[in-house]
Each structure stands twice: as C-alpha cells, then as structure tokens.
Design a protein around this motif. Structure first.
Motif, mmCIF file in Angstrom:
data_model
loop_
_atom_site.group_PDB
_atom_site.id
_atom_site.type_symbol
_atom_site.label_atom_id
_atom_site.label_comp_id
_atom_site.label_asym_id
_atom_site.label_seq_id
_atom_site.Cartn_x
_atom_site.Cartn_y
_atom_site.Cartn_z
ATOM 1 N N ASP A 142 -16.128 19.402 4.012
ATOM 2 C CA ASP A 142 -16.184 20.538 3.094
ATOM 3 C C ASP A 142 -14.977 20.896 2.466
ATOM 4 N N TYR A 143 -14.616 20.331 1.432
ATOM 5 C CA TYR A 143 -13.151 20.477 0.678
ATOM 6 C C TYR A 143 -13.034 22.148 0.122
ATOM 7 N N ARG A 144 -14.010 23.004 0.049
ATOM 8 C CA ARG A 144 -13.818 24.267 -0.298
ATOM 9 C C ARG A 144 -13.305 25.116 0.667
ATOM 10 N N ASN A 145 -13.445 24.565 1.810
ATOM 11 C CA ASN A 145 -12.997 25.361 3.019
ATOM 12 C C ASN A 145 -11.514 24.995 3.345
ATOM 13 N N GLU A 146 -10.469 25.875 3.351
ATOM 14 C CA GLU A 146 -9.008 25.320 3.409
ATOM 15 C C GLU A 146 -8.931 25.013 4.876
ATOM 16 N N ASP A 147 -9.720 25.358 5.999
ATOM 17 C CA ASP A 147 -9.530 24.871 7.318
ATOM 18 C C ASP A 147 -10.190 23.629 7.620
ATOM 19 N N SER A 148 -10.874 23.209 6.659
ATOM 20 C CA SER A 148 -11.563 21.792 7.049
ATOM 21 C C SER A 148 -10.714 20.648 7.226
ATOM 22 N N ARG A 149 -11.219 19.859 8.080
ATOM 23 C CA ARG A 149 -10.255 18.387 8.254
ATOM 24 C C ARG A 149 -9.922 17.810 6.917
ATOM 25 N N VAL A 150 -10.537 17.714 5.728
ATOM 26 C CA VAL A 150 -10.190 16.996 4.751
ATOM 27 C C VAL A 150 -9.074 17.894 4.101
ATOM 28 N N SER A 151 -9.300 19.007 3.909
ATOM 29 C CA SER A 151 -8.489 19.897 3.435
ATOM 30 C C SER A 151 -7.180 19.860 4.004
ATOM 31 N N ARG A 152 -7.007 19.898 5.238
ATOM 32 C CA ARG A 152 -5.915 19.904 6.208
ATOM 33 C C ARG A 152 -5.096 18.752 5.493
ATOM 34 N N GLU A 153 -6.131 17.434 5.776
ATOM 35 C CA GLU A 153 -5.383 16.175 5.323
ATOM 36 C C GLU A 153 -4.580 16.278 4.179
ATOM 37 N N HIS A 154 -5.466 16.871 3.159
ATOM 38 C CA HIS A 154 -4.948 16.952 1.716
ATOM 39 C C HIS A 154 -3.603 17.744 1.602
ATOM 40 N N ASN A 155 -3.306 18.686 2.306
ATOM 41 C CA ASN A 155 -2.353 19.364 2.263
ATOM 42 C C ASN A 155 -1.315 18.848 2.992
ATOM 43 N N ASP A 156 -1.446 18.247 4.109
ATOM 44 C CA ASP A 156 -0.449 17.620 4.985
ATOM 45 C C ASP A 156 -0.475 15.974 5.062
ATOM 46 N N GLU A 157 0.096 15.260 4.483
ATOM 47 C CA GLU A 157 -0.144 13.801 4.198
ATOM 48 C C GLU A 157 0.339 13.265 5.566
ATOM 49 N N SER A 158 0.943 13.543 6.450
ATOM 50 C CA SER A 158 1.275 13.042 7.822
ATOM 51 C C SER A 158 0.077 12.891 8.633
ATOM 52 N N LEU A 159 -0.936 13.910 8.400
ATOM 53 C CA LEU A 159 -2.111 13.587 9.137
ATOM 54 C C LEU A 159 -3.112 12.579 8.717
ATOM 55 N N ARG A 160 -2.796 12.150 7.456
ATOM 56 C CA ARG A 160 -3.569 10.969 7.121
ATOM 57 C C ARG A 160 -3.359 9.680 7.851
ATOM 58 N N ASP A 161 -1.840 9.691 8.130
ATOM 59 C CA ASP A 161 -1.362 8.591 9.246
ATOM 60 C C ASP A 161 -1.755 8.487 10.286
ATOM 61 N N GLN A 162 -2.549 9.410 10.780
ATOM 62 C CA GLN A 162 -2.938 9.687 12.322
ATOM 63 C C GLN A 162 -4.375 9.400 12.329
ATOM 64 N N ILE A 163 -5.004 8.749 11.233
ATOM 65 C CA ILE A 163 -6.616 8.449 11.094
ATOM 66 C C ILE A 163 -6.702 7.225 11.664
ATOM 67 N N LYS A 164 -7.683 6.992 12.643
ATOM 68 C CA LYS A 164 -7.906 5.615 13.523
ATOM 69 C C LYS A 164 -9.117 5.338 12.728
#
Length: 216
Positions: free
Chosen positions: A99-121
C-alpha cells in the motif's frame, strides 16, 4: 564287434561334450555383445544431452506483486520457448506492505530509505543451470519510476557476463524509463543489456506475443 560298439559309444560321448562347449561359448558371446550395445546406447544418450545443453537457451525471470507482470512473463516464455523463474522475496510482501499510499507501509519505508532495499532477501537468488542461459528476460512492475526493488537482489546476486539481457515492465501509466539501465549498473554493466518495453493498463496477451516475436 563289441570293441567297435565301445569305440562308437566313446565317440558319441566326446561329440556331446564338444557340442556343449560350443553352446557355452555362444552364450558368452551373446552376453558380451549385449553389454557392448548398452554401453554404446548410454554414450549416445550422454552425447545427445551434451549437445542439447550446449544449445542457446533463454530464461524469463520476473517479480510480480499483483499478477500483471506474471501474465506478461508467461506470455513471453511461451513465445520464446523459454524457461521461467519467479522472484520471491523472503519474507514476501503482503497486501498491506504494498500500500504505497500508506507512509508506514513496507514499500513506502523502502522508498524513503534506500538502505532498506539492500536488506531484501530472496528465497532463491540464482536460477538452476544459470550458466547455460544465453538470453535472460527480466520483468518487473514499475515502482516510483524504477524497477521494483526485489529485482535488485537478483541482479546484484548474479553474473551476467556473456548474456544478452532484455528488460520489460508493467505499470498503470509509467514508461520503462531508466529502470533497465539502473539494473545494468547494479550488475556492474556485465552482459549485453537491451531496453524492452513497459506494458501499461490492462495486459493484452496478443500485444505481448507480438512484442515477443519482434525480439531477435
């Protein structure tokens, strides 16, 4: 006369023994010939398998959040007679995560913090028989103008040296943009990368097939 009969009996016994010996010899010869036939058959099979493995092979790798990219990937694989592999994040994204419309959703947090994308397994990063594929089609949905980031882990985790890579995407209205080129950079620019196309709106199987046939 008696001596003659004895000699004839002894001659008959010797002939019987000689015939038995020939029979045993023929049986051994048959077994030997059978064994050679099996060996040749096995060698021929191995040779055929080796020739098949050395031929050009294609693989469609895709990540699909809603099923639209999966539809394109399956259409493409059918036209190109390619193997197919689905990228599965670990853990996978839930409906709430997407749910990209929710700022607290996983994709929104990964969008705002690129370092979280590197943690995706991923549940599986490297496809089986990866070295055998000459052409790799990479498909993904467009997230915020770029490739959905679960694809990053796949691209960074594999060596594309000597491979021809074609990207494709799905979106409701966004173009392919620079998404393919960014993935190429993540791959260390290894391999020959080609921008494909982005399918927007409803997925038309016929249009996907026409695009697939246009690829050389």
């Amino acid at each position: 006369m008696r001596m003659k009969k004895i000699l004839m009996l002894m001659f008959g016994v010797l002939m019987a023994i000689a015939m038995t010996g020939c029979g045993a010899s023929d049986s051994a010869g048959s077994a030997s010939s059978s064994s050679k036939t099996v060996t040749v058959g096995e060698n021929s099979s191995s040779s055929s398998a080796a020739q098949a493995a050395s031929g050009k092979k294609a693989l469609v790798v895709y990540y699909s959040a809603t099923g639209r990219t999966e539809q394109v990937a399956k259409d493409l694989a059918k036209v190109k007679n390619a193997d197919i592999m689905k990228i599965e994040p670990d853990p996978d994204y839930t409906e709430a995560d997407l749910d990209y419309r929710n700022e607290d959703s996983r994709v929104s947090r990964e969008h705002n913090d690129e370092s979280l994308r590197d943690q995706i397994k991923l549940k599986k990063t490297t496809p089986d028989n990866w070295a055998e594929y000459d052409t790799v089609y990479i498909g993904y949905p467009i997230w915020w103008g770029i490739a959905a980031w679960p694809m990053n882990a796949f691209v960074k985790g594999n060596d594309f040296t000597g491979k021809h890579v074609v990207t494709f995407a799905t979106a409701y209205s966004s173009p392919l943009g620079s998404s393919g080129q960014l993935l190429k950079e993540m791959a260390g620019s290894k391999g020959d990368w080609q921008d494909g196309t982005c399918f927007t709106g409803a997925i038309d199987d016929a249009k996907v097939a026409d695009w697939a046939k246009s690829l050389k």
